[in-house]
Design a protein around this motif. Structure first.
Motif, short mmCIF file in Angstrom:
data_model
loop_
_atom_site.label_atom_id
_atom_site.label_comp_id
_atom_site.label_asym_id
_atom_site.label_seq_id
_atom_site.Cartn_x
_atom_site.Cartn_y
_atom_site.Cartn_z
N CYS A 1 26.53 -10.26 -36.80
CA CYS A 1 27.90 -9.89 -37.19
C CYS A 1 28.90 -10.52 -36.22
CB CYS A 1 28.05 -8.37 -37.21
SG CYS A 1 27.97 -7.56 -35.59
N GLY A 2 30.16 -10.52 -36.59
CA GLY A 2 31.19 -11.14 -35.77
C GLY A 2 31.25 -10.56 -34.37
N SER A 3 31.06 -9.25 -34.28
CA SER A 3 31.14 -8.59 -32.98
C SER A 3 30.00 -9.03 -32.06
CB SER A 3 31.10 -7.07 -33.19
OG SER A 3 31.46 -6.39 -32.03
N CYS A 4 28.80 -9.13 -32.62
CA CYS A 4 27.65 -9.62 -31.84
C CYS A 4 27.84 -11.08 -31.45
CB CYS A 4 26.35 -9.47 -32.64
SG CYS A 4 25.65 -7.81 -32.65
N LYS A 5 28.28 -11.89 -32.41
CA LYS A 5 28.47 -13.32 -32.15
C LYS A 5 29.44 -13.54 -30.99
CE LYS A 5 26.21 -15.53 -35.57
NZ LYS A 5 25.21 -16.60 -35.36
N GLU A 6 30.56 -12.80 -31.01
CA GLU A 6 31.57 -12.97 -29.97
C GLU A 6 31.03 -12.49 -28.62
OE1 GLU A 6 36.35 -12.27 -29.79
OE2 GLU A 6 35.10 -10.51 -30.12
N ARG A 7 30.29 -11.41 -28.64
CA ARG A 7 29.70 -10.89 -27.41
C ARG A 7 28.72 -11.89 -26.80
NH1 ARG A 7 27.69 -5.07 -25.68
NH2 ARG A 7 26.03 -5.61 -24.21
N LEU A 8 27.82 -12.39 -27.63
CA LEU A 8 26.82 -13.34 -27.15
C LEU A 8 27.47 -14.62 -26.63
CD1 LEU A 8 24.15 -12.79 -29.94
CD2 LEU A 8 23.85 -12.31 -27.49
N GLU A 9 28.51 -15.06 -27.31
CA GLU A 9 29.24 -16.25 -26.87
C GLU A 9 29.85 -16.02 -25.49
OE1 GLU A 9 32.18 -19.13 -29.24
OE2 GLU A 9 33.12 -17.20 -28.75
N ALA A 10 30.40 -14.82 -25.28
CA ALA A 10 31.01 -14.50 -23.99
C ALA A 10 29.98 -14.55 -22.87
CB ALA A 10 31.67 -13.13 -24.05
N PHE A 11 28.79 -14.01 -23.13
CA PHE A 11 27.74 -14.04 -22.12
C PHE A 11 27.31 -15.48 -21.83
CE2 PHE A 11 27.31 -9.49 -22.63
CZ PHE A 11 26.89 -9.09 -21.37
N GLN A 12 27.14 -16.25 -22.89
CA GLN A 12 26.71 -17.64 -22.73
C GLN A 12 27.71 -18.43 -21.88
OE1 GLN A 12 26.62 -19.94 -26.35
NE2 GLN A 12 25.18 -21.43 -25.53
N LEU A 13 29.00 -18.26 -22.18
CA LEU A 13 30.03 -19.02 -21.47
C LEU A 13 30.28 -18.49 -20.05
CD1 LEU A 13 32.52 -19.66 -24.41
CD2 LEU A 13 30.93 -21.28 -23.33
N ASN A 14 29.73 -17.32 -19.76
CA ASN A 14 29.79 -16.81 -18.38
C ASN A 14 28.47 -17.04 -17.65
OD1 ASN A 14 32.32 -15.24 -17.46
ND2 ASN A 14 32.10 -14.58 -19.58
N ASN A 15 27.58 -17.83 -18.29
CA ASN A 15 26.26 -18.11 -17.70
C ASN A 15 25.53 -16.83 -17.30
OD1 ASN A 15 26.49 -21.03 -17.79
ND2 ASN A 15 27.99 -20.84 -16.14
N ALA A 16 25.61 -15.86 -18.19
CA ALA A 16 24.98 -14.56 -17.93
C ALA A 16 24.10 -14.18 -19.11
CB ALA A 16 26.05 -13.49 -17.69
N ILE A 17 23.19 -13.26 -18.89
CA ILE A 17 22.27 -12.80 -19.93
C ILE A 17 22.69 -11.40 -20.38
CG2 ILE A 17 19.88 -12.17 -20.47
CD1 ILE A 17 19.01 -14.25 -18.38
N ASP A 18 22.82 -11.23 -21.69
CA ASP A 18 23.18 -9.94 -22.25
C ASP A 18 21.99 -8.99 -22.14
OD1 ASP A 18 24.10 -7.79 -23.72
OD2 ASP A 18 24.70 -8.95 -25.47
N PRO A 19 22.16 -7.85 -21.46
CA PRO A 19 21.04 -6.92 -21.29
C PRO A 19 20.73 -6.09 -22.54
CG PRO A 19 23.02 -6.02 -20.27
CD PRO A 19 23.37 -7.41 -20.74
N LEU A 20 21.58 -6.19 -23.57
CA LEU A 20 21.35 -5.42 -24.79
C LEU A 20 20.19 -6.01 -25.59
CD1 LEU A 20 22.97 -2.96 -25.84
CD2 LEU A 20 24.12 -4.50 -27.42
N ALA A 21 19.43 -5.15 -26.25
CA ALA A 21 18.30 -5.61 -27.08
C ALA A 21 18.79 -6.02 -28.46
CB ALA A 21 17.27 -4.50 -27.20
N TYR A 22 18.30 -7.16 -28.95
CA TYR A 22 18.68 -7.69 -30.26
C TYR A 22 17.48 -7.75 -31.18
CZ TYR A 22 23.29 -8.92 -28.54
OH TYR A 22 24.55 -8.84 -28.05
N GLU A 23 17.75 -7.65 -32.49
CA GLU A 23 16.66 -7.71 -33.47
C GLU A 23 15.92 -9.04 -33.41
OE1 GLU A 23 18.70 -4.73 -36.79
OE2 GLU A 23 18.73 -6.89 -37.11
N LYS A 24 16.68 -10.09 -33.17
CA LYS A 24 16.09 -11.40 -32.94
C LYS A 24 16.70 -11.92 -31.66
CE LYS A 24 15.40 -16.00 -34.93
NZ LYS A 24 15.70 -16.93 -36.06
N GLN A 25 15.85 -12.14 -30.66
CA GLN A 25 16.36 -12.54 -29.37
C GLN A 25 17.16 -13.83 -29.49
OE1 GLN A 25 16.00 -10.37 -27.00
NE2 GLN A 25 17.28 -11.53 -25.59
N PRO A 26 18.44 -13.82 -29.02
CA PRO A 26 19.29 -15.01 -29.11
C PRO A 26 18.66 -16.19 -28.38
CG PRO A 26 20.57 -13.09 -28.49
CD PRO A 26 19.13 -12.68 -28.40
N ALA A 27 18.85 -17.37 -28.97
CA ALA A 27 18.30 -18.58 -28.34
C ALA A 27 19.07 -18.93 -27.09
CB ALA A 27 18.35 -19.73 -29.35
#
Length: 226
Positions: free
Chosen positions: A200-226
């Motif tokens: 969803c848009g909310s997840c996409k934006e969150r994951l993008e923020a972590f990626q661009l901060n060179n950080a790993i999102d500690p939240l569990a996802y149904e399919k682990q983001p690449a």
């Protein structure tokens, strides 16, 4: 009733933006009162996250049931079971399906009333620049207009403050990470399943923020983001 300058209400959804706002205000020494709303959102799981954080910080926390408003302001993918939550980025037009009509005006009105009743001079909420295109009630002109009203709605003025109004989700996360915040204590996904959907848009934006901060999102996802 006298307004106490260091007493404030935080509209706290349990998502990463309000999670950061809550901690930022807490760090500044405000005596906080957290207010969460059950408006029939399918991702009501966020309310559990909000309760856990407030309990840990010792912040008084109220969850207000306003599900009755759905008879008046339906038609959103967040509150209607017959409307699918769209997948994709917030920049896509389809994400407008997640708009709950006039939601923030309703929530801010209730939060302002609460602030006045306890003698608080501020109401914090987590609007940010990434919301401006999709959510009209997160735009700077909306916040400015609401502030005009809350300053004169009672004999005591209340200020609505959105600390990240001109910041992106990326900048919010950067600030939160600099404070050492654990974002595993926040819930962002619009689907309230056991794990975040990542689509969803909310997840996409969150994951993008972590990626661009060179950080790993500690939240569990149904399919682990690449």
């Amino acid at each position: 009733m006298t307004v106490e300058s260091k007493k404030a209400v935080v509209i706290y959804s349990g998502g990463m933006d309000s999670f950061t706002v809550l901690h930022k205000a807490h760090e500044k020494g405000y005596e906080l009162y957290a207010l969460s709303f059950n408006y029939g959102q399918r991702h009501s799981k966020e309310l559990e996250y909000a309760a856990n954080v407030c309990n840990e910080l010792g912040i008084p926390h109220k969850v207000v049931d306003i599900t009755a408003i759905n008879d008046l302001v339906g038609g959103s993918a967040l509150t209607s079971d017959d409307i699918e939550v769209p997948e994709g980025h917030y920049e896509e037009d389809s994400m407008k399906a997640t708009v709950v009509p006039n939601r923030n005006m309703i929530l801010l009105s209730l939060a302002t009333g609460y602030a006045l009743s306890i003698g608080a001079g501020k109401v914090f909420y987590g609007a940010h620049s990434g919301d401006h295109t999709i959510y009209p009630d997160c735009r700077p002109e909306f916040v400015e207009a609401v502030n005009e009203v809350t300053r004169i709605c009672d004999w005591q003025p209340v200020t609505v403050e959105a600390p990240y109004l001109y910041a992106s989700k990326i900048e919010i996360l950067k600030d939160g990470l600099s404070m050492g915040l654990d974002y595993g204590q926040s819930w962002t996904c619009y689907n309230g399943r056991e794990k975040a959907c990542g689509k969803c848009g909310s997840c996409k934006e969150r994951l993008e923020a972590f990626q661009l901060n060179n950080a790993i999102d500690p939240l569990a996802y149904e399919k682990q983001p690449a």
